[in-house]
Design a protein around this motif. Structure first.
Motif, PDB file in Angstrom:
ATOM      1  N   ARG A 162       0.828  -1.215   0.000  1.00  8.01           N
ATOM      2  CA  ARG A 162       0.000   0.000   0.000  1.00  8.01           C
ATOM      3  C   ARG A 162       0.862   1.264   0.000  1.00  8.01           C
ATOM      4  O   ARG A 162       0.592   2.200  -0.727  1.00  8.01           O
ATOM      5  CB  ARG A 162      -0.921  -0.021   1.226  1.00  8.01           C
ATOM      6  CG  ARG A 162      -1.792   1.197   1.353  1.00  8.01           C
ATOM      7  CD  ARG A 162      -3.241   0.865   1.466  1.00  8.01           C
ATOM      8  NE  ARG A 162      -4.059   2.052   1.681  1.00  8.01           N
ATOM      9  CZ  ARG A 162      -4.594   2.771   0.716  1.00  8.01           C
ATOM     10  NH1 ARG A 162      -4.432   2.437  -0.545  1.00  8.01           N
ATOM     11  NH2 ARG A 162      -5.338   3.818   1.001  1.00  8.01           N
ATOM     12  N   HIS A 171       5.223   9.939   6.211  1.00 11.94           N
ATOM     13  CA  HIS A 171       4.087   9.938   7.136  1.00 11.94           C
ATOM     14  C   HIS A 171       4.545   9.972   8.583  1.00 11.94           C
ATOM     15  O   HIS A 171       4.055  10.745   9.395  1.00 11.94           O
ATOM     16  CB  HIS A 171       3.203   8.708   6.901  1.00 11.94           C
ATOM     17  CG  HIS A 171       2.077   8.590   7.886  1.00 11.94           C
ATOM     18  ND1 HIS A 171       2.190   7.837   9.035  1.00 11.94           N
ATOM     19  CD2 HIS A 171       0.842   9.166   7.914  1.00 11.94           C
ATOM     20  CE1 HIS A 171       1.059   7.944   9.735  1.00 11.94           C
ATOM     21  NE2 HIS A 171       0.221   8.736   9.068  1.00 11.94           N
ATOM     22  N   GLN A 268     -10.358  10.411   3.466  1.00 15.75           N
ATOM     23  CA  GLN A 268      -8.906  10.589   3.539  1.00 15.75           C
ATOM     24  C   GLN A 268      -8.467  11.853   2.812  1.00 15.75           C
ATOM     25  O   GLN A 268      -7.518  12.516   3.243  1.00 15.75           O
ATOM     26  CB  GLN A 268      -8.215   9.368   2.933  1.00 15.75           C
ATOM     27  CG  GLN A 268      -8.397   8.134   3.801  1.00 15.75           C
ATOM     28  CD  GLN A 268      -7.798   6.913   3.135  1.00 15.75           C
ATOM     29  OE1 GLN A 268      -8.191   6.552   2.029  1.00 15.75           O
ATOM     30  NE2 GLN A 268      -6.854   6.286   3.793  1.00 15.75           N
ATOM     31  N   HIS A 344      -8.344  10.738  13.166  1.00 15.86           N
ATOM     32  CA  HIS A 344      -7.531  10.018  12.182  1.00 15.86           C
ATOM     33  C   HIS A 344      -6.726   8.897  12.857  1.00 15.86           C
ATOM     34  O   HIS A 344      -6.667   7.776  12.355  1.00 15.86           O
ATOM     35  CB  HIS A 344      -6.600  11.012  11.476  1.00 15.86           C
ATOM     36  CG  HIS A 344      -5.528  10.366  10.669  1.00 15.86           C
ATOM     37  ND1 HIS A 344      -5.763   9.817   9.436  1.00 15.86           N
ATOM     38  CD2 HIS A 344      -4.216  10.148  10.933  1.00 15.86           C
ATOM     39  CE1 HIS A 344      -4.629   9.306   8.972  1.00 15.86           C
ATOM     40  NE2 HIS A 344      -3.679   9.492   9.867  1.00 15.86           N
ATOM     41  N   ALA A 355      -6.043  -1.581   9.144  1.00 17.50           N
ATOM     42  CA  ALA A 355      -5.625  -0.274   8.623  1.00 17.50           C
ATOM     43  C   ALA A 355      -4.178   0.056   8.990  1.00 17.50           C
ATOM     44  O   ALA A 355      -3.417   0.554   8.159  1.00 17.50           O
ATOM     45  CB  ALA A 355      -6.553   0.825   9.139  1.00 17.50           C
ATOM     46  N   ALA A 358      -0.947  -0.627   6.828  1.00 21.82           N
ATOM     47  CA  ALA A 358      -0.618   0.205   5.671  1.00 21.82           C
ATOM     48  C   ALA A 358       0.572   1.108   5.979  1.00 21.82           C
ATOM     49  O   ALA A 358       1.457   1.304   5.144  1.00 21.82           O
ATOM     50  CB  ALA A 358      -1.835   1.047   5.272  1.00 21.82           C
ATOM     51  N   MET A 359       0.579   1.664   7.198  1.00 18.18           N
ATOM     52  CA  MET A 359       1.686   2.539   7.590  1.00 18.18           C
ATOM     53  C   MET A 359       2.698   1.790   8.448  1.00 18.18           C
ATOM     54  O   MET A 359       3.782   2.282   8.715  1.00 18.18           O
ATOM     55  CB  MET A 359       1.163   3.748   8.379  1.00 18.18           C
ATOM     56  CG  MET A 359       0.584   4.821   7.514  1.00 18.18           C
ATOM     57  SD  MET A 359       1.807   5.477   6.373  1.00 18.18           S
ATOM     58  CE  MET A 359       0.714   6.408   5.290  1.00 18.18           C
TER      59      MET A 359
HETATM   60  C1  HEM Z   1       0.344   8.989  15.487  1.00 17.19           C
HETATM   61  C2  HEM Z   1      -0.553   8.143  15.099  1.00 17.19           C
HETATM   62  C3  HEM Z   1      -0.976   7.945  13.659  1.00 17.19           C
HETATM   63  C4  HEM Z   1      -1.379   6.744  13.128  1.00 17.19           C
HETATM   64  C5  HEM Z   1      -1.518   5.422  13.877  1.00 17.19           C
HETATM   65  C6  HEM Z   1      -1.657   6.979  11.724  1.00 17.19           C
HETATM   66  C7  HEM Z   1      -2.076   6.019  10.843  1.00 17.19           C
HETATM   67  C8  HEM Z   1      -2.260   6.184   9.485  1.00 17.19           C
HETATM   68  C9  HEM Z   1      -2.577   5.136   8.552  1.00 17.19           C
HETATM   69  C10 HEM Z   1      -2.764   3.677   8.903  1.00 17.19           C
HETATM   70  C11 HEM Z   1      -2.706   5.721   7.324  1.00 17.19           C
HETATM   71  C12 HEM Z   1      -3.000   4.995   6.013  1.00 17.19           C
HETATM   72  C13 HEM Z   1      -4.456   4.810   5.751  1.00 17.19           C
HETATM   73  C14 HEM Z   1      -4.643   4.012   4.495  1.00 17.19           C
HETATM   74  O1  HEM Z   1      -4.056   2.942   4.353  1.00 17.19           O
HETATM   75  O2  HEM Z   1      -5.401   4.420   3.646  1.00 17.19           O
HETATM   76  C15 HEM Z   1      -2.442   7.123   7.475  1.00 17.19           C
HETATM   77  C16 HEM Z   1      -2.509   8.068   6.465  1.00 17.19           C
HETATM   78  C17 HEM Z   1      -2.312   9.419   6.614  1.00 17.19           C
HETATM   79  N1  HEM Z   1      -1.894  10.067   7.773  1.00 17.19           N
HETATM   80 FE1  HEM Z   1      -1.663   9.179   9.605  1.00 17.19          FE
HETATM   81  N2  HEM Z   1      -1.458   8.304  11.439  1.00 17.19           N
HETATM   82  C18 HEM Z   1      -1.029   8.940  12.580  1.00 17.19           C
HETATM   83  C19 HEM Z   1      -0.717  10.288  12.713  1.00 17.19           C
HETATM   84  C20 HEM Z   1      -0.813  11.225  11.705  1.00 17.19           C
HETATM   85  C21 HEM Z   1      -0.557  12.640  11.866  1.00 17.19           C
HETATM   86  C22 HEM Z   1      -0.158  13.301  13.198  1.00 17.19           C
HETATM   87  C23 HEM Z   1      -0.757  13.231  10.665  1.00 17.19           C
HETATM   88  C24 HEM Z   1      -0.644  14.663  10.268  1.00 17.19           C
HETATM   89  C25 HEM Z   1      -0.365  15.661  11.045  1.00 17.19           C
HETATM   90  C26 HEM Z   1      -1.145  12.183   9.746  1.00 17.19           C
HETATM   91  C27 HEM Z   1      -1.451  12.402   8.422  1.00 17.19           C
HETATM   92  C28 HEM Z   1      -1.824  11.418   7.527  1.00 17.19           C
HETATM   93  C29 HEM Z   1      -2.224  11.674   6.157  1.00 17.19           C
HETATM   94  C30 HEM Z   1      -2.301  13.047   5.488  1.00 17.19           C
HETATM   95  C31 HEM Z   1      -2.522  10.424   5.601  1.00 17.19           C
HETATM   96  C32 HEM Z   1      -3.059  10.161   4.178  1.00 17.19           C
HETATM   97  C33 HEM Z   1      -4.549  10.411   4.137  1.00 17.19           C
HETATM   98  C34 HEM Z   1      -5.310   9.446   5.019  1.00 17.19           C
HETATM   99  O3  HEM Z   1      -5.084   8.236   4.939  1.00 17.19           O
HETATM  100  O4  HEM Z   1      -6.143   9.941   5.790  1.00 17.19           O
HETATM  101  N3  HEM Z   1      -1.166  10.981  10.405  1.00 17.19           N
HETATM  102  N4  HEM Z   1      -2.176   7.391   8.808  1.00 17.19           N
END
Ligand code: HEM
Length: 390
Positions: A162, A171, A268, A344, A355, A358-359
């Motif tokens: 992914r 990310h 997203q 989020h 989910a 993915a990250m």
């Molecule tokens: C700290 C805990 C966080 C976790 C566990 C997390 C988890 C994830 C995951 C699993 C995805 C991928 C989703 C997919 O496969 O479609 C993702 C996407 C993304 N994350 Fe995070 N995230 C975190 C924090 C953040 C923060 C602090 C930001 C921005 C300030 C951020 C910005 C984004 C963006 C812009 C994407 C792409 C769009 C989306 O999937 O919503 N994330 N995140």
């Protein structure tokens, strides 16, 4: 609501909350009895926080340069009296001689300090902190009512890539720095009220100095993460007709079935654009705070809004007022981001089966991918098929 109107509403609210210039006007005062000097009515009007036209004082500064031309008797200070000089200091017109020169040294008194301080110590902590607690409670309730969103029919057992390592790096750079900035920012804003009573002043002082250092330096990592993710993901976040379908079906959260989506669904895309726009704004106001008085931007921004919306924001701001606006704006935007990012983080971790991978390692279960991003899976498989057959 369109973005300009939304921006104007936020700015209006901010200005209303701590802008003394929007106070009610004081009635006209006859100052003949005092020879043009301040009267009791002026003092009372100011105490009632009415807007007093101060020009009778701010423009009455004596005439030190042209003392010889003055036909009235000169005092010990020549063409200007001591009262004139104090008025000059009050209205930042005095010729101040200081060792260091800088953009703010001529300002010895400015009006914005107290309203700014009260707003920061009061509503900012109450509403900002309240919003954070509210979203945590709301997510917990959602978890208990809706439960974890599972993969219908269970995982396929096979995976599909992914996110590439560079995407995950971008990310986690963004996410790690955001969390560090959020925590240290909250310590800076709320520590005096909540941590000093617990830790005592000495331990808090060390913590506050450390927090400030982390906040000032980690900001660069956040900006780099913002640029990296913007460049890598913008092409996948351009809105299209599918997004509307996705929104109409409530993203599959409410009701049955999964709406179609490419690499990113409408939810997203909203997260992406929110992070980019607010992240840019919080970075700009942060830079303005990091380099005091070097990047004033509010008088120009207010002037811009006044010209397109006919609003009446103050455009003549003391350097300190510029900093106060930057500080308040920085906090408001940061709170909005923190609240949205909590949701989020929820959905990217405990809220949805499959989910996080993915990250985490970049590989997601094929069935998860088909259910949430069916058109993206088709695209990837078509590309692989082409590669396989050539
Ligand atoms: C700290 C805990 C966080 C976790 C566990 C997390 C988890 C994830 C995951 C699993 C995805 C991928 C989703 C997919 O496969 O479609 C993702 C996407 C993304 N994350 Fe995070 N995230 C975190 C924090 C953040 C923060 C602090 C930001 C921005 C300030 C951020 C910005 C984004 C963006 C812009 C994407 C792409 C769009 C989306 O999937 O919503 N994330 N995140």
């Amino acid at each position: 609501m369109n973005l300009k109107v939304f921006g104007a509403v936020i700015l209006t609210l901010t200005a209303l909350m701590f802008n003394p210039a929007l106070a009610q006007e004081a009635p006209e005062v006859d100052r003949t009895a005092t020879g043009g000097a301040q009267t009791l009515e002026d003092i009372m009007a100011r105490q009632k926080q009415l807007e007093v036209d101060e020009s009778f004082r701010s423009e009455n500064l004596g005439n030190p340069e042209n003392a010889a031309a003055i036909d009235e008797p000169l005092g010990t200070l020549g063409g200007s009296s001591q009262s004139d000089q104090w008025r000059g200091i009050r209205y930042n017109e005095a010729d101040i001689q200081t060792v260091t020169r800088g953009p703010a040294v001529d300002v010895l008194i400015q009006d914005g300090g107290m309203p700014w301080y009260k707003l920061r110590e009061g509503p900012m902590i109450t509403y900002g902190g309240g919003a954070l607690i509210a979203i945590i409670v709301l997510l917990a309730v959602f978890y208990f009512v809706r439960g974890k969103i599972m993969i219908d029919g269970g995982p396929a057992g096979t995976t599909i890539e992914r996110f590439k390592p560079v995407e995950r790096f971008g990310h986690w750079l963004l996410a790690g720095s955001f969390v560090a900035l959020g925590i240290t920012g909250l310590i800076t804003l709320m520590g005096r009220s909540f941590l000093i009573p617990v830790l005592g002043p000495d331990a808090f002082s060390a913590l506050a100095i450390g927090s400030k250092w982390v906040h000032n330096n980690v900001a660069w990592a956040f900006m780099l993460g913002l640029v990296l993710t913007f460049v890598m993901w913008i092409a996948h976040n351009i809105p299209n007709k599918l997004d509307w379908q996705w929104i109409k079906q409530g993203g599959g959260f409410i009701g049955k079935g999964h709406p179609s989506a490419k690499k990113f669904n409408a939810g997203q895309k909203i997260v992406f654009w929110m992070v980019m726009i607010l992240g840019f704004s919080v970075s700009l106001s942060g830079l303005s705070l990091l380099f005091p008085f070097q990047m004033p931007m509010f008088s120009d921004t207010f002037g811009f809004f006044n010209s397109i919306l006919g609003t009446d924001f103050p455009t003549v701001l003391a350097p300190h007022e510029e900093m106060q606006y930057a500080n308040i704006w920085h906090s408001i935007v940061a709170f909005v981001m923190m609240v949205a990012i909590m949701a989020h983080i929820y959905i990217g971790s405990v809220g949805m089966e499959g989910a996080f991978d993915a990250m985490g390692n970049g590989q997601v279960d094929l069935e998860w991918a088909r259910q949430h991003h069916d058109l993206w899976v088709e695209e990837v498989e078509a590309k692989q098929g082409k590669r396989g057959s050539s």
